[in-house]
Design a protein around this motif. Structure first.
Motif, PDB file in Angstrom:
ATOM      1  N   ASN A 187       0.824  -1.207   0.000  1.00 31.02           N
ATOM      2  CA  ASN A 187       0.000   0.000   0.000  1.00 31.02           C
ATOM      3  C   ASN A 187       0.860   1.260   0.000  1.00 31.02           C
ATOM      4  O   ASN A 187       0.539   2.244  -0.681  1.00 31.02           O
ATOM      5  N   LEU A 188       1.952   1.218   0.750  1.00 34.82           N
ATOM      6  CA  LEU A 188       2.855   2.369   0.782  1.00 34.82           C
ATOM      7  C   LEU A 188       3.478   2.609  -0.590  1.00 34.82           C
ATOM      8  O   LEU A 188       3.518   3.751  -1.087  1.00 34.82           O
ATOM      9  N   ARG A 189       3.957   1.526  -1.219  1.00 35.34           N
ATOM     10  CA  ARG A 189       4.569   1.667  -2.549  1.00 35.34           C
ATOM     11  C   ARG A 189       3.550   2.170  -3.575  1.00 35.34           C
ATOM     12  O   ARG A 189       3.879   2.978  -4.446  1.00 35.34           O
ATOM     13  N   LEU A 190       2.303   1.696  -3.457  1.00 31.97           N
ATOM     14  CA  LEU A 190       1.289   2.131  -4.410  1.00 31.97           C
ATOM     15  C   LEU A 190       0.962   3.616  -4.208  1.00 31.97           C
ATOM     16  O   LEU A 190       0.767   4.359  -5.185  1.00 31.97           O
ATOM     17  N   ARG A 191       0.903   4.054  -2.942  1.00 31.30           N
ATOM     18  CA  ARG A 191       0.661   5.479  -2.687  1.00 31.30           C
ATOM     19  C   ARG A 191       1.806   6.333  -3.218  1.00 31.30           C
ATOM     20  O   ARG A 191       1.592   7.416  -3.788  1.00 31.30           O
ATOM     21  N   GLN A 192       3.031   5.860  -3.024  1.00 30.53           N
ATOM     22  CA  GLN A 192       4.181   6.590  -3.540  1.00 30.53           C
ATOM     23  C   GLN A 192       4.125   6.679  -5.065  1.00 30.53           C
ATOM     24  O   GLN A 192       4.434   7.721  -5.646  1.00 30.53           O
ATOM     25  N   THR A 193       3.733   5.575  -5.699  1.00 28.04           N
ATOM     26  CA  THR A 193       3.586   5.590  -7.164  1.00 28.04           C
ATOM     27  C   THR A 193       2.517   6.589  -7.585  1.00 28.04           C
ATOM     28  O   THR A 193       2.709   7.362  -8.532  1.00 28.04           O
ATOM     29  N   VAL A 240       2.513  -3.274  -8.685  1.00 23.13           N
ATOM     30  CA  VAL A 240       2.793  -1.903  -8.240  1.00 23.13           C
ATOM     31  C   VAL A 240       3.723  -1.190  -9.212  1.00 23.13           C
ATOM     32  O   VAL A 240       3.383  -0.107  -9.714  1.00 23.13           O
ATOM     33  N   PRO A 241       4.905  -1.745  -9.540  1.00 23.94           N
ATOM     34  CA  PRO A 241       5.703  -1.085 -10.586  1.00 23.94           C
ATOM     35  C   PRO A 241       5.055  -1.182 -11.959  1.00 23.94           C
ATOM     36  O   PRO A 241       5.306  -0.348 -12.827  1.00 23.94           O
ATOM     37  N   GLY A 242       4.191  -2.210 -12.147  1.00 22.67           N
ATOM     38  CA  GLY A 242       3.502  -2.334 -13.428  1.00 22.67           C
ATOM     39  C   GLY A 242       2.576  -1.165 -13.692  1.00 22.67           C
ATOM     40  O   GLY A 242       2.410  -0.732 -14.845  1.00 22.67           O
ATOM     41  N   VAL A 243       1.964  -0.619 -12.624  1.00 21.31           N
ATOM     42  CA  VAL A 243       1.088   0.542 -12.786  1.00 21.31           C
ATOM     43  C   VAL A 243       1.880   1.733 -13.306  1.00 21.31           C
ATOM     44  O   VAL A 243       1.445   2.456 -14.215  1.00 21.31           O
ATOM     45  N   ARG A 244       3.052   1.957 -12.715  1.00 24.44           N
ATOM     46  CA  ARG A 244       3.885   3.070 -13.163  1.00 24.44           C
ATOM     47  C   ARG A 244       4.254   2.917 -14.643  1.00 24.44           C
ATOM     48  O   ARG A 244       4.201   3.878 -15.428  1.00 24.44           O
TER      49      ARG A 244
END
Length: 476
Positions: A187-193, A240-244
């Motif tokens: 969740n933290l990584r997704l918010r950062q993204t 998560v990196p895939g979204v970016r």
């Protein structure tokens, strides 16, 4: 006078009992000492008690077979009388009821006792007598019966196994905590993204919400004691990196302006919106990884100096071709259409064959300056500005978390079990000829569990000895 006679008799009796116990002056019985046997894994033990007799005079004597007077086992709380299943007297391996003993002769008999069902220290009293006189002498024999070493091994291993099981249950609880930590990290990584992407359009927001919902689903299932599989965490972590990467490619689609590229973007979107527990998640993720690679290469190639030159020239040719068609100039149309096809082929060849793309671009450039194609598009590759490249990232940011630790713990557990068995055998078993009582077995089990000290040494269980073996190193 009478008391003096009694005193002389007592002194003579003590002196006669130092080397041999004597019934009369004609024969003696040597003390047998201690006999040690092992208790079978199944069934009672049998023990051969040696009886050594000798005639100490010139007269032959007929000896009656020795008999077992009593058999007692030390229980730790007192002596317990034991009734054997059978008693047999053997001479040269054959049962006998008596034996003649020649003058000055010496012979060996064996009293075979069967039915010793428990380990421990036994004291047997054996009576030997002469047939003629009826006199007899009783000699003690100490018997040490202990269980097989395999029993000690099994009990120690059972203790170690219980210790490992308890530790596993604790670790399972810790795994639940780690799973919650992974969800929090995702969740933290997704918010950062999300924060780094700026303003999102509706399509991008829908993909981001889908991935966020999948992470929330993992949390809900974890709270419901339906623990997600590690592979599901991995799949969710890759998104998560895939979204970016998806958003970066979507925002650069104008650089390629190609339907095949948009199809690749749809493959990535389909993977991001597929639930992590779906049967198709793995093939879709693999297809998305390839699509991201191809798409990023196409976008980066289009954004290169040559790619931007091709795009600029294509715009100019499209404008000139539209003007020629409006003016119905067939000569211009015949020259501009091949040039446009060359540029389309050049854009397709950018990612795979830069030299071919440059050749096609040069051929298309031949119409520059004629048929309404602007001269201003004639920029060199070196002069073109390079845009920031797009990266294709569908890696797992939680990759290998805890794997090395679990492998190391398994190796340490096996090593500790072997050390516990060997050390326990040395401390508990080897010097105990009567090992195998209930207290001994409990002690072996507690030793393996790490709760029983022996001679000032405490095993300490898996955790303690594992830390000593590894030098107290911290876990990963």
């Amino acid at each position: 006078m009478r008391s003096s006679s009694i005193y002389v008799v007592v002194v003579l009796a003590i002196l006669c009992g130092t080397a041999f116990t004597r019934v009369d002056p004609t024969f003696g019985v040597e003390e047998a000492g201690t006999v040690a046997v092992s208790l079978p894994l199944f069934g009672p033990a049998e023990v051969d008690l040696p009886v050594k007799i000798r005639e100490t005079s010139e007269k032959a004597v007929d000896m009656v077979a020795p008999k077992l007077v009593s058999l007692k086992r030390d229980s730790g709380a007192g002596q317990i009388t034991v009734t054997p299943s059978s008693v047999e007297v053997l001479h040269d391996g054959k049962p006998v009821a008596g034996i003649p003993l020649a003058a000055w002769a010496r012979d060996d008999l064996v009293v075979r006792v069967r039915g010793l069902a428990e380990a421990g220290t036994y004291t047997a009293q054996i009576a030997v007598g002469a047939a003629a006189t009826g006199g007899e002498v009783t000699t003690p024999v100490t018997v040490k019966v202990r269980s097989k070493v395999a029993v000690a091994w099994l009990l120690i291993l059972a203790g170690v196994a219980l210790s490992a099981l308890l530790r596993y249950l604790i670790v399972t609880y810790q795994d639940g905590l780690r799973a919650r930590a992974r969800i929090g990290l995702l969740n933290l990584r997704l918010r950062q993204t999300r924060d780094t992407l700026g303003e999102l359009d509706e399509d991008e927001r829908r993909v981001l919400r889908s991935v966020a919902d999948q992470i929330d689903e993992l949390a809900v299932r974890l709270e419901a004691q339906d623990r997600p599989a590690p592979a599901q965490f991995d799949e969710c972590a890759r998104k998560v990196p895939g979204v970016r990467s998806f958003v970066a490619c979507a925002r650069r689609m104008s650089d390629v302006d190609d339907q095949s590229a948009r199809n690749l973007l749809d493959v990535v979107k389909l993977w991001l919106e597929t639930p992590v527990d779906a049967d198709t998640i793995v093939p879709r993720r693999e297809a998305a990884e390839k699509a991201l690679t191809d798409l990023s290469q196409a976008i980066n190639a289009a954004a290169s100096p040559l790619g931007r030159q091709i795009a600029a020239l294509q715009t100019d040719i499209d404008q000139a071709l539209a003007a020629a068609r409006k003016a119905d100039r067939s000569d211009a149309i015949d020259a501009l259409e091949p040039a446009k096809r060359n540029l389309l082929d050049a854009r397709a060849a950018l990612a795979a064959n830069l030299a071919e793309a440059k050749r096609l671009y040069d051929q298309a450039s031949a119409v520059r300056g004629t048929y309404g194609v602007k001269m201003g598009s004639a920029r060199t590759v070196e002069d073109a500005t390079v845009r920031e490249p797009v990266t294709a990232d569908a890696s797992n940011p939680l990759r290998d978390i805890g794997k090395k630790s679990r492998r190391a713990e398994l190796v340490v557990t096996i090593a500790v079990a072997l050390v516990a068995v060997l050390l326990g055998q040395q401390l508990l078993y080897e010097n105990q000829l009567a090992w195998g009582s209930s207290l001994d077995k409990i002690a072996a089990f507690l030793w393996g569990l790490g709760l029983h000290p022996v001679g000032g040494t405490v095993f300490g269980g898996i955790e303690s000895l594992g830390a000593r073996i590894s030098g107290g190193s911290a876990k990963e």
